[in-house]
Design a protein around this motif. Structure first.
Motif, short mmCIF file in Angstrom:
data_model
loop_
_atom_site.label_atom_id
_atom_site.label_comp_id
_atom_site.label_asym_id
_atom_site.label_seq_id
_atom_site.Cartn_x
_atom_site.Cartn_y
_atom_site.Cartn_z
N LYS A 153 0.95 -1.29 -0.12
CA LYS A 153 -0.11 -0.05 0.00
C LYS A 153 0.72 1.46 -0.03
O LYS A 153 0.68 2.19 -0.61
CB LYS A 153 -0.99 -0.01 1.20
N GLN A 154 1.97 1.25 0.69
CA GLN A 154 2.81 2.32 0.87
C GLN A 154 3.34 2.70 -0.54
O GLN A 154 3.49 3.83 -0.90
CB GLN A 154 4.03 2.26 1.86
N LYS A 159 0.96 4.06 -2.94
CA LYS A 159 0.68 5.50 -2.51
C LYS A 159 1.93 6.25 -2.91
O LYS A 159 1.50 7.33 -3.79
CB LYS A 159 0.72 5.55 -1.08
N LYS A 160 3.09 5.98 -3.01
CA LYS A 160 4.20 6.84 -3.62
C LYS A 160 4.28 6.66 -5.01
O LYS A 160 4.34 7.47 -5.66
CB LYS A 160 5.71 5.80 -3.12
N LYS A 204 1.46 6.87 -6.96
CA LYS A 204 0.55 7.84 -7.24
C LYS A 204 1.06 9.15 -7.06
O LYS A 204 0.77 9.96 -8.09
CB LYS A 204 -0.79 7.59 -6.32
N GLU A 205 1.75 9.22 -6.06
CA GLU A 205 2.30 10.45 -5.80
C GLU A 205 3.34 11.04 -6.90
O GLU A 205 3.30 12.06 -7.43
CB GLU A 205 3.10 10.78 -4.39
#
Length: 170
Positions: free
Chosen positions: A61-62, A65-66, A68-69
């Motif tokens: 998940k981390q 998320k990275k 997507k950022e």
């Protein structure tokens, strides 16, 4: 197929030449999966997998998320800075995949180690059983096509194993 035919011929010749000799078969996989020790190994391995699974999900998940950022900043960042961020993420993904691979290898090695403990115990149990019951030959069930059920010694051996090796120390 040739192997099976040779085994059948061997059994037939063996039966005619030594009518008093006993033959039996055993299902080792059934014993490994259904004995008390085998079940404890399966449960222990599953707990290890479940614990790591949660840890791996958090990391995934981390990483997502990275990603997507970084993708959302593609038009904002300079090309060199963007490429640097992408390379950092790739390195983190590579490290994650290596950890996951190492864990899977660890699980495989532990299962093999624990299975060897059971097999060593089984070897002595089967040897003693064969001696006590005057059995001349024991085949693995996977190599048997058809045989009388009374030749199956799996449950007797599993009962002896359950008495001798209740649980594996982890």
């Amino acid at each position: 197929m040739k192997k099976i035919i040779l085994i059948i011929i061997f059994i037939l010749n063996f039966n005619y030449s030594n009518a008093e000799d006993k033959i039996a078969y055993i299902n080792i996989n059934y014993i490994l999966n259904n004995s008390s020790a085998g079940i404890s190994i399966t449960e222990h391995i599953q707990k290890m997998k479940d614990n790591k699974k949660n840890e791996f999900l958090i990391i995934e998940k981390q990483l997502a998320k990275k990603e997507k950022e970084i993708v959302s900043q593609k038009n904002i960042l300079e090309k060199s800075k963007f490429n640097e961020e992408v390379n950092k993420l790739r390195e983190e993904v590579k490290i994650y995949n290596e950890k996951k691979k190492a864990f899977n290898e660890e699980i495989k090695n532990k299962k093999l180690k624990y299975t060897k403990i059971i097999l060593n115990e089984l070897n002595s149990i089967i040897s003693n059983y064969v001696e006590k019951n005057s059995i001349s030959l024991v085949f693995p069930k996977k190599n048997i096509i058809i045989a009388k059920k009374n030749l199956d010694i799996t449950s007797s051996i599993m009962d002896l194993l359950n008495k001798q090796l209740v649980k594996i120390d982890f």
